[in-house]
Design a protein around this motif. Structure first.
Motif, short mmCIF file in Angstrom:
data_model
loop_
_atom_site.label_atom_id
_atom_site.label_comp_id
_atom_site.label_asym_id
_atom_site.label_seq_id
_atom_site.Cartn_x
_atom_site.Cartn_y
_atom_site.Cartn_z
N MET A 186 7.89 -15.27 -3.80
CA MET A 186 8.40 -16.10 -2.71
C MET A 186 9.77 -16.69 -3.07
N ILE A 187 9.90 -17.13 -4.32
CA ILE A 187 11.18 -17.70 -4.76
C ILE A 187 12.27 -16.64 -4.70
N GLU A 188 11.90 -15.42 -5.18
CA GLU A 188 12.88 -14.32 -5.16
C GLU A 188 13.33 -14.04 -3.73
N THR A 189 12.32 -14.01 -2.81
CA THR A 189 12.65 -13.75 -1.40
C THR A 189 13.57 -14.83 -0.85
N MET A 190 13.27 -16.09 -1.19
CA MET A 190 14.09 -17.20 -0.69
C MET A 190 15.52 -17.09 -1.22
N VAL A 191 15.64 -16.78 -2.52
CA VAL A 191 16.97 -16.63 -3.13
C VAL A 191 17.72 -15.49 -2.44
N GLU A 192 16.98 -14.39 -2.16
CA GLU A 192 17.58 -13.22 -1.52
C GLU A 192 18.03 -13.58 -0.10
N ILE A 193 17.19 -14.37 0.60
CA ILE A 193 17.56 -14.79 1.96
C ILE A 193 18.84 -15.62 1.91
N ARG A 194 18.91 -16.53 0.94
CA ARG A 194 20.08 -17.41 0.83
C ARG A 194 21.32 -16.60 0.47
N ARG A 195 21.12 -15.62 -0.41
CA ARG A 195 22.25 -14.82 -0.87
C ARG A 195 22.78 -13.89 0.22
N SER A 196 21.81 -13.19 0.89
CA SER A 196 22.25 -12.17 1.85
C SER A 196 22.39 -12.71 3.27
N GLY A 197 21.75 -13.85 3.55
CA GLY A 197 21.80 -14.40 4.92
C GLY A 197 20.88 -13.65 5.86
N LYS A 198 20.05 -12.73 5.29
CA LYS A 198 19.12 -11.95 6.14
C LYS A 198 17.70 -12.47 5.94
N TYR A 199 16.92 -12.42 7.01
CA TYR A 199 15.54 -12.88 6.91
C TYR A 199 14.66 -11.80 6.29
N LYS A 200 13.99 -12.14 5.19
CA LYS A 200 13.12 -11.15 4.52
C LYS A 200 11.71 -11.68 4.44
N ARG A 201 10.75 -10.76 4.26
CA ARG A 201 9.33 -11.16 4.14
C ARG A 201 8.85 -10.80 2.73
N ILE A 202 7.78 -11.46 2.28
CA ILE A 202 7.20 -11.05 0.99
C ILE A 202 6.06 -10.08 1.28
N SER A 203 5.91 -9.09 0.39
CA SER A 203 4.81 -8.14 0.62
C SER A 203 3.51 -8.75 0.10
N LEU A 204 2.45 -8.59 0.88
CA LEU A 204 1.18 -9.23 0.54
C LEU A 204 0.08 -8.20 0.37
N PRO A 205 -0.88 -8.46 -0.56
CA PRO A 205 -2.02 -7.52 -0.65
C PRO A 205 -2.83 -7.59 0.64
N LYS A 206 -3.27 -6.40 1.11
CA LYS A 206 -3.92 -6.35 2.43
C LYS A 206 -5.25 -7.07 2.48
N GLN A 207 -6.11 -6.81 1.46
CA GLN A 207 -7.49 -7.32 1.55
C GLN A 207 -7.61 -8.84 1.35
N SER A 208 -6.83 -9.33 0.42
CA SER A 208 -7.03 -10.72 -0.02
C SER A 208 -6.81 -11.73 1.10
N ASN A 209 -7.66 -12.80 1.06
CA ASN A 209 -7.48 -13.86 2.04
C ASN A 209 -7.58 -15.22 1.34
N ASP A 210 -7.22 -15.25 0.06
CA ASP A 210 -7.30 -16.51 -0.67
C ASP A 210 -6.11 -17.41 -0.31
N GLU A 211 -6.08 -18.61 -0.93
CA GLU A 211 -5.05 -19.60 -0.57
C GLU A 211 -3.64 -19.07 -0.82
N LEU A 212 -3.49 -18.28 -1.90
CA LEU A 212 -2.15 -17.77 -2.23
C LEU A 212 -1.69 -16.77 -1.18
#
Ligand code: ADP
Length: 452
Positions: A186-212
């Motif tokens: 998430m931090i890397e994505t945020m840094v990347e968003i700030r650096r590039s000015g483009k909106y990016k998403r983080i990739s998530l495991p499909k099955q998991s539904n825990d708090e993280l």
């Protein structure tokens, strides 16, 4: 300190502490039990010796008797009241016990003593010698065997603690990786968003539904929302400048004309002034609507009160009949009092009435009634209607079904989006039903005043 290191450190230290605590508790309890048991055993041995001495009753030499009762790993002796001892019998392996300082005890004494780094049981029992004098029978026994067992136990506990640290370290490593990975991503994505000015998403495991995973999903949803907001804002600014461009171009070309030929041609002068004036009005209307739309929901400053819908509607209908020269019918069975902001409801009603007048020629019907626990106002026109696929889009800012036609009727495509904002701020619901070529029904649902 990094989150990963913290998790590693805390879990490992806590686990080792717990293990040390448990092991120590077991060790202390076990060693105390063993020493108590040894003391009991030595005391029983000493008592047996005293019984033996009493039974022999001077028939047997005291020295022979004590030799017979001498413990395998210890020393037995008779101590007189001065703390002196003439009768001492010691196991050949425990000769050094003779050096233990001797003293006389008044009562029965039993204790564990430490001598030359080795624990010993010490028992002292009061006796009466065959000569009738008071003395002590003292028995000292080495606890070498017990000490050996306890030493082994200590080594086992230390080894178990050290060995158990390995899986703990491994599992805390896995746990810290598991927790910190999505956060790092998430931090890397945020840094990347700030650096590039483009909106990016983080990739998530499909099955998991825990708090993280939920945190990641929320982050992505937030980015989606930010992107949509940014795009619609961009679109809004583009549309607004586009809308302002046309009147400004008209004003510019007319002022050009005026500059060149305005003084010579009075009819051109009048035409130009007329056009500039009407475009200025149009721009003022646009900026007014834009300002209203720019307001946040909380800035609407609603003054909610009981509003008699009939009273409000008849006033508006009267104005519209006069201004548009239209036939408008009011249908109502019973009085409807709603909980609303009077001015804002009037504004909302105006927008819908204006549309009904703009996009129809036939008489308009205004219907006021109650529907379960809500009051409603329906504005029914029999005009050109809205195509089904456009029905949801008409609430978008600057959206117009037929651009050319609306330009002629004077709308900016902002009326319905403004109406929606007002309705939302007032907790009212706005519904639109329409059939192309047949007509449109706009319905405002409002909370009834008596429910407050
Ligand atoms: P405008 O100021 O252009 O009327 P609105 O936001 O009020 O903007 O409406 C958006 C579009 O929806 C209009 O351009 C028009 O095409 C369509 N529309 C709205 N109300 C009606 C109606 N009562 N009948 C037909 N079309 C309508």
């Amino acid at each position: 300190m990094k989150l990963k290191t913290k998790i590693n450190l805390y879990t490992t230290v806590m686990f080792i502490l717990l293990l040390v605590l448990i092991n120590s508790a077991i060790y202390v309890t076990f060693s105390r039990m063993m020493y108590d048991h040894e003391l009991e055993r030595s005391a029983a041995e000493a008592s047996k010796t005293v019984e033996g001495m009493n039974a022999a009753n001077a028939t047997v030499e005291i020295g022979d008797l004590l030799r017979a009762y001498m413990p395998v790993n210890g020393m037995i002796k008779i101590v007189d009241t001065n703390g002196k001892s003439d009768e001492i019998f010691t196991d050949p392996n425990q000769q050094h016990l003779i050096d233990i300082p001797t003293s006389f005890y008044k009562g029965e004494t039993r204790e564990i003593i430490e001598y030359k780094n080795m624990p010993h049981t010490f028992i002292s029992l009061p006796i009466i010698t065959s000569g009738g004098e008071v003395a002590n029978l003292q028995l000292t026994e080495s606890l070498e065997g017990t000490a050996h067992i306890l030493r082994t136990l200590r080594v086992v506990f230390i080894a178990v603690t050290l060995i158990a640290t390995i899986p703990v370290l491994l599992s805390s490593q896995i746990l810290s990786n598991f927790i910190s990975k999505p956060i790092v991503s998430m931090i890397e994505t945020m840094v990347e968003i700030r650096r590039s000015g483009k909106y990016k998403r983080i990739s998530l495991p499909k099955q998991s539904n825990d708090e993280l995973s939920q945190m990641g999903k929320t982050f992505n949803a937030m980015i989606d929302q930010l992107e949509t907001n940014y795009e619609s804002q961009e679109q809004f600014v583009m549309n607004a400048s586009h809308e302002l461009k046309t009147p400004l171009t008209i004003i510019e070309s007319y002022t050009d004309l005026l500059k060149r030929r305005g003084l010579q041609q009075p009819e051109l002068f009048h035409e130009s002034i007329e056009a500039i004036h009407s475009e200025a009005i149009r721009m003022r209307e646009l900026t007014q609507q834009l300002l209203l739309l720019a307001r946040h929901k909380d800035q609407w400053n609603m003054t909610m009160q009981s509003v008699d819908v009939e009273k409000l509607a008849s006033g508006v209908i009267r104005s519209f009949r006069a201004a548009f020269n239209r036939k408008i019918d009011l249908k109502m069975k019973e009085p409807v009092i709603v909980h609303a902001d009077q001015k804002k409801l009037k504004q909302l009603f105006y927008i819908l009435m204006e549309n009904a007048c703009k996009y129809s020629d036939a008489p308009i019907t205004v219907h006021i009634d109650k529907d379960e626990d809500k009051g409603f106002i329906e504005i029914i026109d029999f005009g050109i209607g809205i195509p089904a696929e456009e029905l949801t889009k008409v609430f978008d800012r600057f959206y117009r079904v037929d651009k050319a036609r609306t330009r002629k009727t004077g709308g900016f495509g902002l009326g319905l989006s403004l109406a929606k904002e007002i309705a939302d701020a007032m907790n009212a619901q706005l519904r639109l039903q329409s059939e192309e070529g047949k007509g449109t029904t706009a319905k405002i649902y409002l909370d009834l005043a008596d429910s407050y």
